[in-house]
Write an enzyme that holds these catalytic residues in place. Structure first.
Site, PDB file in Angstrom:
ATOM      1  CE  LYS A  82      -3.873   1.939   0.865  1.00  0.00           C
ATOM      2  NZ  LYS A  82      -3.910   3.256  -0.454  1.00  0.00           N
ATOM      3  CE  LYS A 106       5.300   7.516   5.624  1.00  0.00           C
ATOM      4  NZ  LYS A 106       4.729   8.062   4.850  1.00  0.00           N
ATOM      5  CE  LYS A 118       5.054   6.668  -1.759  1.00  0.00           C
ATOM      6  NZ  LYS A 118       4.647   7.405  -0.747  1.00  0.00           N
ATOM      7  CB  THR A 202      -1.024  13.103   5.656  1.00  0.00           C
ATOM      8  OG1 THR A 202      -1.559  12.082   4.940  1.00  0.00           O
ATOM      9  CG2 THR A 202       1.045  13.133   6.303  1.00  0.00           C
ATOM     10  CG  ASN A 233      -3.246  16.727   1.336  1.00  0.00           C
ATOM     11  OD1 ASN A 233      -3.076  15.798   2.553  1.00  0.00           O
ATOM     12  ND2 ASN A 233      -4.396  16.976   0.844  1.00  0.00           N
ATOM     13  CB  SER A 360      -5.245   5.111   2.829  1.00  0.00           C
ATOM     14  OG  SER A 360      -4.822   6.193   1.760  1.00  0.00           O
TER      15      SER A 360
HETATM   16  N1  GLU Z   1       1.350   8.508  -0.302  1.00  0.00           N
HETATM   17  C1  GLU Z   1       0.816   8.972   1.497  1.00  0.00           C
HETATM   18  C2  GLU Z   1       1.783   8.667   2.598  1.00  0.00           C
HETATM   19  O1  GLU Z   1       3.142   8.382   1.907  1.00  0.00           O
HETATM   20  C3  GLU Z   1      -0.144   8.152   1.837  1.00  0.00           C
HETATM   21  C4  GLU Z   1       0.053   6.942   1.734  1.00  0.00           C
HETATM   22  C5  GLU Z   1      -1.171   6.134   1.734  1.00  0.00           C
HETATM   23  O2  GLU Z   1      -2.108   6.703   1.838  1.00  0.00           O
HETATM   24  O3  GLU Z   1      -1.871   4.889   0.810  1.00  0.00           O
HETATM   25  O4  GLU Z   1       2.129   7.867   3.325  1.00  0.00           O
END
Ligand code: GLU
Length: 426
Positions: A82, A106, A118, A202, A233, A360
């Site tokens: 994810k 994370k 990613k 975030t 954002n 998410s």
């Molecule tokens: N791009 C965001 C991050 O770096 C969110 C990733 C997501 O929601 O899957 O954490």
């Protein structure tokens, strides 16, 4: 080339800014601290899968432009991978790999049933039309469709991507799959199965980390001075949350410079005037540089822009008690060491920015169950997840006597290593 001081050689300089290398270094130390053998590091130091794609897009002048894109899947021992998709001219294979490892960490820290993934496309969306961006988004999904999906790898927004881009991607995937498939991607508009609270998630997560961090430093958010680098954002929502909580946001910046007012900036005005890429400082003449912004005297400094902003060159000059990393990778390892020696409490990216992927996850759960939660329910759930993650990292740092970044990596890597071991991979 001969230099007087070998540590200043361009190669070493580049290595220090190599985000993949520095991530691998900390993963290795974290695994050693936890007592895992070398083969665990060998498995986790690189993504298990990395796809490079070439995406042809018909541009508005009828020419065809070929874009390069990537999708990295770091590790799927815990569950599907994810993570977001970034549209930026500086996207590189190495960066996407590092970002996928950070996503795994994370997910581990906030205990989500995912591994990290990613994606990125080398492009400058600021110079593309709506129609060109749609062609690029759809082309990317067609190119990676075989390795993604709601039970395989679930994309989301990241730098310069937004709910509209998620909607095009979801629509393209649903066409390929021949049924409506909202759980393929998160960060969608609410009418297409997006979640309440995802856009500001975030920043909400960062706010929760700030609330926990100030308790440790005996500071009150109300009346504190906050500096935020980046007005995209995360940075813009955060400025609003801090302002509403009674903090003085004394500095903000975008890619072109920064604004400073010791009495607090007029955040509502700035939010009203910012464009969709977070640019606002171009409207002002009395700007400061991003370097000056980072050195402003404040209580809480939030880098919310791009990588490698706090380095060994400016870490000594940081004038904050707390740094909360809303961006991915804003502080180098040398700078982390200097800041921790100086007694500055640093809440690392893999913890502080985990609010986005957490909501998410809530969005994906809602898509899978077909039953949707209210904004209050999302906020309550996010609060529980983030405070638990913060406390797990903080107490690991205290008991193991390590800095917060290493503590976060130790918490983040453990579940993945255990899952890989139970599966018999290592
Ligand atoms: N791009 C965001 C991050 O770096 C969110 C990733 C997501 O929601 O899957 O954490």
């Amino acid at each position: 080339m001969v230099t007087d001081n070998p540590s200043d050689s361009p190669n070493e300089e580049n290595e220090k800014l190599d985000v993949l290398k520095s991530t691998q270094t900390v993963v290795k130390i974290a695994l050693e601290q936890l007592g895992y053998p070398d083969e665990v590091y060998d498995l986790l130091k690189e993504p298990i899968r990395m796809m490079t794609v070439r995406i042809p897009v018909r541009m508005d002048d009828d020419s065809i432009k070929i874009f390069t894109g990537y999708r990295a899947q770091h590790n799927d021992a815990v569950g599907p991978t994810k993570g977001g998709v970034r549209f930026h001219p500086h996207v590189s294979e190495k960066e996407v790999k590092a970002l996928s490892i950070w996503m795994s960490l994370k997910a581990g820290i906030v205990d989500l049933p995912y591994g990290g993934g990613k994606g990125g496309i080398v492009c400058d969306p600021r110079e593309m039309s709506f129609r060109e961006l749609e062609g690029l988004s759809r082309g990317y999904v067609r190119a990676i469709s075989q390795i993604v999906g709601p039970t395989k790898d679930i994309p989301a927004p990241d730098v310069f991507t937004n709910p509209q881009i998620m909607a095009w991607m979801m629509d393209e995937y649903s066409r390929i799959d021949e049924f409506n498939n909202p759980g393929f991607i998160t960060g969608k508009p609410i009418v297409l199965g997006g979640s309440h609270g995802r856009e500001s998630a975030t920043a909400k997560g960062v706010t929760i980390c700030i609330d926990e961090a100030v308790k440790k430093k005996n500071i009150k958010v109300k009346g504190s001075r906050v500096v935020i680098q980046g007005f995209g954002n995360a940075g813009s929502y955060l400025a609003k949350f801090m302002h509403d909580a009674g903090a003085k946001v004394v500095g903000i910046s975008d890619a072109y410079g920064g604004l400073y007012d010791p009495n607090g900036l007029d955040i509502d005005y700035l939010l009203d005037r910012r464009d969709s890429f977070g640019t606002v400082t171009k409207l002002f003449s009395d700007t400061i540089t991003n370097d000056e912004l980072l050195e402003l005297e404040c209580d809480i400094l939030v880098p919310a822009a791009v990588e490698n902003q706090i380095t060994e060159k400016n870490a000594h000059k940081i004038n904050a008690s707390i740094i909360v990393e809303a961006a991915n990778g804003p502080t180098t390892l040398e700078a982390t060491r200097i800041l921790s020696e100086r007694g500055i409490l640093l809440v690392p990216d893999v913890l502080a920015s985990a609010g986005g992927v957490t909501v998410s996850y809530f969005e994906w759960v809602q898509n899978n169950q077909g039953y949707y939660w209210s904004e209050e329910e999302i906020e309550e759930k996010l609060y529980k997840v983030m405070t638990k993650g913060f406390n797990a990292v903080y107490s690991t740092a205290e008991t193991r006597k390590v800095d917060m970044r290493l503590a976060a990596y130790m918490v983040g890597v453990r579940k993945m290593a255990e899952a890989a071991r139970f599966r018999g991979w290592i």
